[in-house]
Design a protein around this motif. Structure first.
Motif, PDB file in Angstrom:
ATOM      1  N   ASP A 259     124.809 -15.874 -59.835  1.00 11.38           N
ATOM      2  CA  ASP A 259     125.808 -14.848 -60.121  1.00 11.38           C
ATOM      3  C   ASP A 259     125.353 -13.529 -59.507  1.00 11.38           C
ATOM      4  O   ASP A 259     124.447 -12.868 -60.024  1.00 11.38           O
ATOM      5  N   ALA A 260     125.988 -13.162 -58.393  1.00  7.16           N
ATOM      6  CA  ALA A 260     125.644 -11.906 -57.723  1.00  7.16           C
ATOM      7  C   ALA A 260     126.422 -10.724 -58.272  1.00  7.16           C
ATOM      8  O   ALA A 260     126.227  -9.591 -57.843  1.00  7.16           O
ATOM      9  N   GLY A 261     127.313 -10.977 -59.231  1.00  5.17           N
ATOM     10  CA  GLY A 261     128.010  -9.893 -59.886  1.00  5.17           C
ATOM     11  C   GLY A 261     129.232  -9.405 -59.135  1.00  5.17           C
ATOM     12  O   GLY A 261     129.770 -10.074 -58.245  1.00  5.17           O
ATOM     13  N   VAL A 262     129.676  -8.219 -59.520  1.00  2.00           N
ATOM     14  CA  VAL A 262     130.857  -7.586 -58.930  1.00  2.00           C
ATOM     15  C   VAL A 262     130.414  -6.315 -58.223  1.00  2.00           C
ATOM     16  O   VAL A 262     129.394  -5.707 -58.584  1.00  2.00           O
ATOM     17  N   PRO A 263     131.171  -5.867 -57.210  1.00  4.69           N
ATOM     18  CA  PRO A 263     130.727  -4.694 -56.446  1.00  4.69           C
ATOM     19  C   PRO A 263     130.890  -3.395 -57.214  1.00  4.69           C
ATOM     20  O   PRO A 263     131.749  -3.259 -58.092  1.00  4.69           O
ATOM     21  N   VAL A 264     130.037  -2.442 -56.885  1.00  7.83           N
ATOM     22  CA  VAL A 264     130.175  -1.070 -57.354  1.00  7.83           C
ATOM     23  C   VAL A 264     130.989  -0.316 -56.305  1.00  7.83           C
ATOM     24  O   VAL A 264     130.676  -0.358 -55.113  1.00  7.83           O
ATOM     25  N   VAL A 265     132.049   0.368 -56.740  1.00  9.42           N
ATOM     26  CA  VAL A 265     132.977   1.013 -55.803  1.00  9.42           C
ATOM     27  C   VAL A 265     133.144   2.482 -56.173  1.00  9.42           C
ATOM     28  O   VAL A 265     132.997   2.877 -57.335  1.00  9.42           O
ATOM     29  N   THR A 266     133.459   3.287 -55.179  1.00  9.82           N
ATOM     30  CA  THR A 266     133.787   4.695 -55.378  1.00  9.82           C
ATOM     31  C   THR A 266     135.264   4.872 -55.079  1.00  9.82           C
ATOM     32  O   THR A 266     135.692   4.753 -53.929  1.00  9.82           O
ATOM     33  N   VAL A 267     136.052   5.112 -56.102  1.00  7.71           N
ATOM     34  CA  VAL A 267     137.504   5.186 -55.940  1.00  7.71           C
ATOM     35  C   VAL A 267     137.896   6.572 -55.449  1.00  7.71           C
ATOM     36  O   VAL A 267     137.137   7.549 -55.608  1.00  7.71           O
ATOM     37  N   PRO A 268     139.071   6.687 -54.828  1.00 11.21           N
ATOM     38  CA  PRO A 268     139.533   8.001 -54.357  1.00 11.21           C
ATOM     39  C   PRO A 268     139.541   9.030 -55.486  1.00 11.21           C
ATOM     40  O   PRO A 268     139.941   8.750 -56.615  1.00 11.21           O
ATOM     41  N   GLY A 269     139.053  10.229 -55.185  1.00  9.14           N
ATOM     42  CA  GLY A 269     139.001  11.298 -56.165  1.00  9.14           C
ATOM     43  C   GLY A 269     137.727  11.339 -56.972  1.00  9.14           C
ATOM     44  O   GLY A 269     137.542  12.240 -57.796  1.00  9.14           O
ATOM     45  N   SER A 270     136.825  10.360 -56.785  1.00  9.63           N
ATOM     46  CA  SER A 270     135.565  10.317 -57.522  1.00  9.63           C
ATOM     47  C   SER A 270     134.395  10.405 -56.558  1.00  9.63           C
ATOM     48  O   SER A 270     134.489   9.988 -55.405  1.00  9.63           O
ATOM     49  N   THR A 271     133.288  10.948 -57.007  1.00  9.59           N
ATOM     50  CA  THR A 271     132.062  11.004 -56.215  1.00  9.59           C
ATOM     51  C   THR A 271     131.000  10.055 -56.735  1.00  9.59           C
ATOM     52  O   THR A 271     129.903   9.981 -56.178  1.00  9.59           O
ATOM     53  N   ILE A 272     131.298   9.335 -57.810  1.00  8.89           N
ATOM     54  CA  ILE A 272     130.348   8.419 -58.434  1.00  8.89           C
ATOM     55  C   ILE A 272     130.896   7.001 -58.349  1.00  8.89           C
ATOM     56  O   ILE A 272     132.035   6.734 -58.746  1.00  8.89           O
ATOM     57  N   GLY A 273     130.080   6.073 -57.830  1.00  6.77           N
ATOM     58  CA  GLY A 273     130.466   4.675 -57.783  1.00  6.77           C
ATOM     59  C   GLY A 273     130.283   4.009 -59.134  1.00  6.77           C
ATOM     60  O   GLY A 273     129.302   4.278 -59.849  1.00  6.77           O
ATOM     61  N   ARG A 274     131.228   3.149 -59.493  1.00  7.60           N
ATOM     62  CA  ARG A 274     131.174   2.416 -60.756  1.00  7.60           C
ATOM     63  C   ARG A 274     131.595   0.975 -60.515  1.00  7.60           C
ATOM     64  O   ARG A 274     132.232   0.661 -59.501  1.00  7.60           O
ATOM     65  N   PRO A 275     131.279   0.061 -61.447  1.00  9.11           N
ATOM     66  CA  PRO A 275     131.663  -1.346 -61.257  1.00  9.11           C
ATOM     67  C   PRO A 275     133.179  -1.496 -61.104  1.00  9.11           C
ATOM     68  O   PRO A 275     133.966  -0.804 -61.762  1.00  9.11           O
ATOM     69  N   ALA A 276     133.572  -2.431 -60.231  1.00  8.22           N
ATOM     70  CA  ALA A 276     134.997  -2.680 -60.010  1.00  8.22           C
ATOM     71  C   ALA A 276     135.696  -3.098 -61.296  1.00  8.22           C
ATOM     72  O   ALA A 276     136.907  -2.885 -61.449  1.00  8.22           O
ATOM     73  N   THR A 277     134.949  -3.692 -62.232  1.00  8.87           N
ATOM     74  CA  THR A 277     135.540  -4.102 -63.508  1.00  8.87           C
ATOM     75  C   THR A 277     135.951  -2.908 -64.366  1.00  8.87           C
ATOM     76  O   THR A 277     136.694  -3.073 -65.332  1.00  8.87           O
ATOM     77  N   GLU A 278     135.492  -1.702 -64.046  1.00 10.84           N
ATOM     78  CA  GLU A 278     135.931  -0.503 -64.752  1.00 10.84           C
ATOM     79  C   GLU A 278     137.312  -0.054 -64.286  1.00 10.84           C
ATOM     80  O   GLU A 278     137.912   0.843 -64.888  1.00 10.84           O
ATOM     81  N   TYR A 279     137.811  -0.688 -63.222  1.00 12.58           N
ATOM     82  CA  TYR A 279     139.104  -0.292 -62.653  1.00 12.58           C
ATOM     83  C   TYR A 279     140.096  -1.447 -62.635  1.00 12.58           C
ATOM     84  O   TYR A 279     140.989  -1.491 -61.786  1.00 12.58           O
ATOM     85  N   GLY A 280     139.940  -2.386 -63.558  1.00 11.99           N
ATOM     86  CA  GLY A 280     140.950  -3.413 -63.719  1.00 11.99           C
ATOM     87  C   GLY A 280     140.581  -4.792 -63.212  1.00 11.99           C
ATOM     88  O   GLY A 280     141.303  -5.762 -63.486  1.00 11.99           O
ATOM     89  N   LEU A 281     139.482  -4.934 -62.485  1.00  5.55           N
ATOM     90  CA  LEU A 281     139.057  -6.263 -62.055  1.00  5.55           C
ATOM     91  C   LEU A 281     138.602  -7.058 -63.274  1.00  5.55           C
ATOM     92  O   LEU A 281     137.866  -6.547 -64.126  1.00  5.55           O
ATOM     93  N   SER A 282     139.038  -8.310 -63.381  1.00  3.69           N
ATOM     94  CA  SER A 282     138.654  -9.140 -64.519  1.00  3.69           C
ATOM     95  C   SER A 282     137.143  -9.356 -64.526  1.00  3.69           C
ATOM     96  O   SER A 282     136.530  -9.610 -63.490  1.00  3.69           O
ATOM     97  N   ARG A 283     136.546  -9.258 -65.724  1.00  5.75           N
ATOM     98  CA  ARG A 283     135.102  -9.475 -65.805  1.00  5.75           C
ATOM     99  C   ARG A 283     134.731 -10.943 -65.596  1.00  5.75           C
ATOM    100  O   ARG A 283     133.562 -11.272 -65.445  1.00  5.75           O
ATOM    101  N   SER A 284     135.694 -11.828 -65.600  1.00  2.26           N
ATOM    102  CA  SER A 284     135.418 -13.237 -65.317  1.00  2.26           C
ATOM    103  C   SER A 284     135.353 -13.519 -63.818  1.00  2.26           C
ATOM    104  O   SER A 284     134.988 -14.625 -63.415  1.00  2.26           O
ATOM    105  N   GLN A 285     135.693 -12.522 -62.984  1.00  5.54           N
ATOM    106  CA  GLN A 285     135.726 -12.729 -61.534  1.00  5.54           C
ATOM    107  C   GLN A 285     134.335 -13.101 -61.010  1.00  5.54           C
ATOM    108  O   GLN A 285     133.368 -12.363 -61.194  1.00  5.54           O
ATOM    109  N   TRP A 286     134.282 -14.257 -60.361  1.00  2.00           N
ATOM    110  CA  TRP A 286     133.023 -14.757 -59.789  1.00  2.00           C
ATOM    111  C   TRP A 286     133.282 -15.098 -58.328  1.00  2.00           C
ATOM    112  O   TRP A 286     134.274 -15.771 -58.000  1.00  2.00           O
ATOM    113  N   TYR A 287     132.409 -14.639 -57.444  1.00  3.43           N
ATOM    114  CA  TYR A 287     132.656 -14.755 -56.010  1.00  3.43           C
ATOM    115  C   TYR A 287     131.873 -15.885 -55.360  1.00  3.43           C
ATOM    116  O   TYR A 287     131.803 -15.980 -54.140  1.00  3.43           O
ATOM    117  N   GLY A 288     131.274 -16.753 -56.153  1.00  2.00           N
ATOM    118  CA  GLY A 288     130.446 -17.806 -55.588  1.00  2.00           C
ATOM    119  C   GLY A 288     131.232 -19.006 -55.114  1.00  2.00           C
ATOM    120  O   GLY A 288     132.393 -19.220 -55.477  1.00  2.00           O
TER     121      GLY A 288
END
Length: 732
Positions: free
Chosen positions: A261-290
């Motif tokens: 499990d490599a996890g989910v990406p950390v992203v910096t959304v428009p208007g923000s200067t701090i990157g946060r997990p994609a799951t903080e912006y609506g991506l399902s926490r069950s999302q697995w990319y393997g």
């Protein structure tokens, strides 16, 4: 009831060793004086360890005496708590210790598995079992664990190189006198199924056998396709239990086949200067990319021999040795989310993601051997009492790793899609790495009592560390060859005041060193940062603390103020990628307090809190100066407490619960990416059906909070959702 192991008996009996005839015991201010008769109590195989973990023996024999007497913060997770929480891995056990964060790992370097940071500093090579270093990067199962301890702060004298934030020390279940047979069957959400057996048989007056077995098949709740199959067997035999000479032989065979499990990406959304997990912006926490072939397959074989001999009433000798073999096949899928991907994320759409950062699979084989010989002498010279500990520590590790490419090349996936049904095919080997590491250490420490209450401790360890590293393409001449040979010296000094047997006040200075090349086997990317002219990283601890026993020692209270300074850390130039500075400095200072033991005969508690103020105090990147150190929360706490209702009666219950919490952590030195705060509430309800059977229900993350169990610079792994497990335990 937890029975005391043979090793526990041995350590306890050795702690009774007398000084020279006519001398006082070098054990504490209330020790018997000259002429007193010493009666050894009989071995009681039914005796339990003290609920106040400060009264237990220190977790490595280079630190003689109890946790209470040791001038350093040591967190102990006893077997009682491990069983109540139904702990199955080392990572789960360490959730009880604040200030520890879990790292995902870089992947291509083979660092996935148990990768911990203690007080924010890397501890990936700082795991010890029965006092010996645990080599290999893999996920450890707890089916043989008697207890787990964490030594906080640089501990070069006791543990050797590394140990910047401290070390993890595990005690295993070893044979004891008397017979005991137990087993646990657990099932629940996931689905989850696990079974363990723990069988001990005395076969002679001083000899016993023990066998631990484990099998598990499970999936994580709310982490799609993250499954695990593992099993293990650990037989052991002990001779001379209860005598002056004790020898234990222990074998471990352990295998697992886990989805990575490599996890989910950390992203910096428009208007923000701090990157946060994609799951903080609506991506399902069950999302697995393997893909279906993203697996971590490990086989471990270890043989450990522990020998201890009380030469006479003032001298104890021990020699411990372990040989281990580790095979691993690994593949996983770290992902990156581009600007178009981020825009699709916030708009609720889908977009392509790319795989990067070491997603190519590898096969790794390694073996290691370590031998630690220790002598402990307790004696007097005139009015002064002494405790002298010295010895040598020798180990060697050899690692061979072969990396592969996919053929055909891996295709891009999508942000909200799945590749779980895709089988990827290995192509030809693309790279090889061979690493041979040898370390030779000598250590010596003296504790001298100036008065029955006041003692001084001074000691040091000298270590010679050699690394031979070769890398290249199969069939071609090596492209990289490194031969490193470094010697380091790590001193420690303490002043300890013990006005009573239940009070300890201390100040400690201790160091550890990390030679260049220390992480080649678990983090080969470090090879690209290697410079033979770099000095070893230097780590220094200053700690002022107190440990106090309350209610006749039934409850332990401890607290400490500390400061850790890390100097000569390698700094990579942002423009060139080259090492250009050796004077990067980091500091972490804070306070830690804890409570352990029984408030009443029915009420147990283990609570810990730490506040940490970390800072990069000097850096090649000027903008990073003054920023918090990556992976260090400002606050962290853990609590586990239980209460027995009607113990020993037909209608009885044990009710328990606890929390683990940490505040937000930054994921890089620039403090431009973060993982939000974690909070988990767990609970227990248990019923003793009769003398032999116990029914137990555990609930984890009962608030179903979105937490992150492991972090990295650009990725995080979401934790499992709300989970309930039911266990039936039998003991005879």
């Amino acid at each position: 009831m937890t029975k005391q192991s043979g090793l526990g008996n041995a350590a306890w009996m050795a702690s009774l060793a007398l000084g020279f005839p006519g001398a006082a015991l070098a054990q504490g201010s209330n020790a018997p004086q000259a002429g007193d008769a010493l009666l050894l109590p009989p071995v009681d195989v039914e005796a339990t360890q003290p609920p106040n973990t400060l009264q237990r023996a220190a977790p490595v024999n280079r630190l003689p005496g109890s946790v209470q007497e040791t001038p350093q913060t040591i967190n102990v997770i006893p077997r009682e708590v491990l069983e109540q929480q139904n702990v199955t891995t080392l990572e789960q056990a360490l959730r009880n210790v604040p200030g520890i964060t879990m790292s995902i790992g870089e992947g291509n370097g083979g660092v996935n598995g148990d990768q911990f940071r203690i007080r924010g500093f890397n501890a990936q090579n700082d795991i010890y079992v029965d006092g010996l270093r645990e080599f290999g990067a893999y996920t450890r199962d707890a089916f043989t664990y008697e207890d787990v301890s964490v030594l906080k702060g640089p501990s070069g004298f006791a543990l050797g190189t590394g140990t910047v934030g401290g070390g993890v020390a595990v005690g295993t279940r070893l044979p004891h006198l008397g017979n005991s047979y137990s087993g646990v069957a657990t099932g629940g959400m996931g689905p989850y199924a696990r079974g363990t057996l723990d069988l001990n048989q005395q076969i002679g007056e001083t000899t016993a056998l023990r066998l631990n077995l484990m099998g598990q098949s499970s999936k994580l709740v709310d982490r799609e396709d993250v499954d695990s199959q593992r099993w293990g067997i650990a037989p052991s035999i002990a001779f001379g239990l209860g005598t002056n000479t004790r020898f234990t032989l222990h074998y471990l065979h352990y295998e697992y086949d886990n989805a990575t499990d490599a996890g989910v990406p950390v992203v910096t959304v428009p208007g923000s200067t701090i990157g946060r997990p994609a799951t903080e912006y609506g991506l399902s926490r069950s999302q697995w990319y393997g893909a279906s072939t993203d697996r971590d397959k490990v086989t471990v074989d270890q043989v450990t021999a522990l020998l201890s001999h009380d030469v006479n009433d003032w001298l104890t000798l021990s020699n411990d040795i372990r040989v281990g073999f580790y095979d691993r096949d690994f593949a996983y899928s770290p992902v990156s989310c581009s600007t178009a991907c981020v825009n699709a994320l916030v708009s609720g759409g889908d977009a392509a993601i790319s795989y990067q950062g070491g997603y190519n699979p590898y096969s790794q084989s390694s073996w290691s051997v370590q031998d630690v010989a220790t002598a402990t002498a307790r004696f007097t010279t005139g009015p002064l009492r002494h405790e002298l500990v010295g010895g040598l520590d020798v180990w060697r590790e050899e690692v061979d790793r072969t990396g592969y490419q996919y053929s055909p090349a891996r295709q891009a996936g999508t942000l909200r899609g799945s590749q779980a049904d895709i089988d990827l095919t290995l192509g030809a080997a693309s790279n090889t790495r061979e690493t041979n590491t040898t370390a030779f250490g000598l250590f010596l420490s003296e504790r001298m009592w100036l008065t029955p209450e006041l003692s001084l401790i001074g000691g040091l360890r000298w270590t010679r560390y050699q690394v031979d590293y070769t890398a290249g393409t199969p069939g071609a001449a090596p492209s990289t060859t490194i031969d490193a040979d470094v010697s380091v010296v790590d001193p420690r000094a303490s002043i300890v005041f013990e006005p009573t047997k239940n009070q300890t006040y201390y100040f400690t200075y201790s160091t550890s060193s990390t030679p260049p090349g220390s992480y080649f086997t678990t983090f080969p990317a470090a090879v690209n940062q290697y410079d033979p002219d770099l000095d070893p990283e230097r780590n220094t601890l200053y700690e002022l603390g107190a440990k106090i026993g309350l209610f006749d020692g039934r409850l332990g209270l401890y607290g400490a103020l500390y400061q850790i300074e890390k100097e000569n850390a390698a700094e990579t130039d942002a423009a060139t990628g080259l090492i250009s500075l050796t004077s990067d400095k980091q500091r972490n200072q804070g306070i830690e307090i804890g409570l352990t033991g029984r408030v009443t005969p029915a009420w147990t508690i283990n609570a810990n809190y730490t506040a940490m103020d970390s800072e990069t105090t000097q850096s090649e990147t000027a903008a990073n100066v003054g920023k918090r150190v990556a992976y260090v929360p400002e606050h962290a706490a853990s609590l586990w407490t239980t209460y027995d209702l009607n113990r020993g009666q037909p209608w009885n219950l044990t009710l328990g619960g606890g929390i683990t919490w940490r505040s937000q952590v930054y994921l890089n030195a620039a403090n431009t990416a973060e993982a939000p705060a974690n909070f988990a509430f767990d609970a227990l309800i248990s019923h003793q059906i009769n003398d032999n059977l116990r029914l137990q229900v555990n609930g984890y993350n009962l608030t179903d909070a979105l937490n992150y169990e492991a972090v990295f610079g650009n990725r995080v792994v979401p934790s499992a959702g709300r989970t309930v497990l039911v266990s039936l335990a039998a003991s005879f």
